[in-house]
Design a protein around this motif. Structure first.
Motif, PDB file in Angstrom:
ATOM      1  N   TYR A  47      -4.023   1.770  -6.173  1.00 28.89           N
ATOM      2  CA  TYR A  47      -3.702   2.412  -4.901  1.00 28.89           C
ATOM      3  C   TYR A  47      -4.638   3.639  -4.544  1.00 28.89           C
ATOM      4  O   TYR A  47      -4.953   3.749  -3.397  1.00 28.89           O
ATOM      5  CB  TYR A  47      -2.205   3.050  -5.104  1.00 28.89           C
ATOM      6  CG  TYR A  47      -1.204   1.965  -5.398  1.00 28.89           C
ATOM      7  CD1 TYR A  47      -0.855   0.951  -4.573  1.00 28.89           C
ATOM      8  CD2 TYR A  47      -0.695   1.825  -6.879  1.00 28.89           C
ATOM      9  CE1 TYR A  47       0.142   0.030  -5.127  1.00 28.89           C
ATOM     10  CE2 TYR A  47       0.291   1.152  -7.197  1.00 28.89           C
ATOM     11  CZ  TYR A  47       0.802   0.034  -6.223  1.00 28.89           C
ATOM     12  OH  TYR A  47       1.448  -0.775  -6.679  1.00 28.89           O
ATOM     13  N   ARG A 104       0.576  -1.404  -0.049  1.00 28.92           N
ATOM     14  CA  ARG A 104      -0.084  -0.090  -0.030  1.00 28.92           C
ATOM     15  C   ARG A 104       0.755   1.090  -0.045  1.00 28.92           C
ATOM     16  O   ARG A 104       0.418   2.449  -0.648  1.00 28.92           O
ATOM     17  CB  ARG A 104      -0.896   0.067   1.307  1.00 28.92           C
ATOM     18  CG  ARG A 104      -1.962  -0.960   1.267  1.00 28.92           C
ATOM     19  CD  ARG A 104      -3.197  -0.391   2.235  1.00 28.92           C
ATOM     20  NE  ARG A 104      -2.619  -0.346   3.534  1.00 28.92           N
ATOM     21  CZ  ARG A 104      -2.594  -1.182   4.551  1.00 28.92           C
ATOM     22  NH1 ARG A 104      -2.942  -2.245   4.297  1.00 28.92           N
ATOM     23  NH2 ARG A 104      -2.082  -0.736   5.616  1.00 28.92           N
ATOM     24  N   ALA A 124      -4.792  -2.699  -3.307  1.00 22.97           N
ATOM     25  CA  ALA A 124      -3.598  -2.248  -3.582  1.00 22.97           C
ATOM     26  C   ALA A 124      -2.627  -3.344  -4.259  1.00 22.97           C
ATOM     27  O   ALA A 124      -1.618  -2.855  -5.180  1.00 22.97           O
ATOM     28  CB  ALA A 124      -2.869  -2.027  -2.200  1.00 22.97           C
ATOM     29  N   SER A 126      -7.642   2.048  -3.133  1.00 20.17           N
ATOM     30  CA  SER A 126      -7.402   1.115  -1.722  1.00 20.17           C
ATOM     31  C   SER A 126      -7.206   2.476  -0.608  1.00 20.17           C
ATOM     32  O   SER A 126      -7.617   2.004   0.615  1.00 20.17           O
ATOM     33  CB  SER A 126      -5.872   0.666  -1.846  1.00 20.17           C
ATOM     34  OG  SER A 126      -5.547   0.058  -0.449  1.00 20.17           O
ATOM     35  N   SER A 136      -9.400  -3.510   1.071  1.00 21.84           N
ATOM     36  CA  SER A 136      -8.608  -2.451   0.620  1.00 21.84           C
ATOM     37  C   SER A 136      -7.179  -3.095   0.271  1.00 21.84           C
ATOM     38  O   SER A 136      -6.391  -2.519  -0.908  1.00 21.84           O
ATOM     39  CB  SER A 136      -8.027  -1.321   1.695  1.00 21.84           C
ATOM     40  OG  SER A 136      -9.520  -0.509   1.592  1.00 21.84           O
ATOM     41  N   ASP A 137      -6.555  -3.934   0.911  1.00 22.91           N
ATOM     42  CA  ASP A 137      -5.210  -4.583   0.690  1.00 22.91           C
ATOM     43  C   ASP A 137      -5.104  -5.191  -0.586  1.00 22.91           C
ATOM     44  O   ASP A 137      -4.370  -5.178  -1.535  1.00 22.91           O
ATOM     45  CB  ASP A 137      -4.883  -5.437   1.783  1.00 22.91           C
ATOM     46  CG  ASP A 137      -4.586  -4.938   2.991  1.00 22.91           C
ATOM     47  OD1 ASP A 137      -4.177  -3.693   3.069  1.00 22.91           O
ATOM     48  OD2 ASP A 137      -4.368  -5.741   4.266  1.00 22.91           O
TER      49      ASP A 137
END
Length: 228
Positions: free
Chosen positions: A112, A61, A107, A115, A103-104
């Motif tokens: 990004y 991230r 990324a 994320s 969210s991971d």
């Protein structure tokens, strides 16, 4: 660093993990060349150590925050693929921290800006620029409504216009696979939120209709990285 990694490979040592976080991903976001160099060992440890998976994901991230992040991450393609596989497997179990892991996943897929932006769609706001008149437009998706508005310091969000969510069958990537993953895992609020942010908004200032995802991407990525 190798000694710390040796230590956590042998056993779960809280102090060693704390030091690794401080050295490899300070405050959960500041990364260095050493962070990317540690990714292969963290990835190998990730199936057995939740801390390793979390730290490796945090390093990915942080790619955009490092001047050479893209080049450094490009040297770990197998690790990124493996981490994405592990996160996707975890998401299928519908864990309590689903939104963070989602969210991971974004990324790890190179998304990004999404994320960093996605919340839980209970009270999410995005500031974008209207492509037609360049007015600053607030996009809201949550319990208080799904609308485009002009944000006024005293009056709040004024001149609201309802958003137009994208039909699920008309989504295109990356929105399509994001939505499909959320539906697969029974995350209905997340799935609906994705339909909204990949839908359309009407500018309260000039009445032009624009694609929210495209406006958000343009507002959050350097020109060389703009993609959606």
């Amino acid at each position: 660093m190798p000694l710390l990694l040796d230590e956590v490979e042998r056993e779960e040592v809280t102090e060693a993990w704390d030091e690794l976080w401080d050295r490899l991903c300070l405050h959960g976001e500041t990364v260095s060349a050493a962070s990317f160099a540690a990714l292969p060992r963290l990835t190998a440890l990730a199936p057995a150590r939740a801390q390793a998976l979390e730290l490796a994901n945090a390093i990915v991230r942080g790619t955009l925050r490092h001047p050479d992040g893209d080049a450094l991450l490009a040297g770990c393609p197998n690790e990124v693929d493996r981490l994405r596989e592990l996160v996707d497997q975890r998401l299928r179990t519908r864990p309590a921290d689903y939104n963070r892991l989602f969210s991971d996943l974004l990324a790890l897929a190179g998304q990004y800006h999404w994320s960093a932006s996605f919340g839980d769609f209970t009270d999410d706001f995005y500031a974008v620029s209207c492509p037609g008149c360049e007015a600053e437009v607030t996009i809201a998706v949550g319990d208080y409504g799904c609308y485009a508005a002009i944000r006024d310091w005293d009056q709040g969000d004024i001149e609201r216009r309802s958003l137009r969510p994208a039909p699920a069958e008309e989504l295109r990537d990356p929105g399509r696979w994001m939505h499909a993953a959320a539906v697969r895992d029974g995350q209905q609020r997340l799935a609906e939120g994705i339909r909204y942010v990949f839908g359309h908004a009407e500018c309260p200032a000039c009445d032009s209709v624009f694609t929210i995802a495209e406006a958000h991407t343009n507002a959050n990525l350097p020109p060389a990285l703009e993609t959606y």
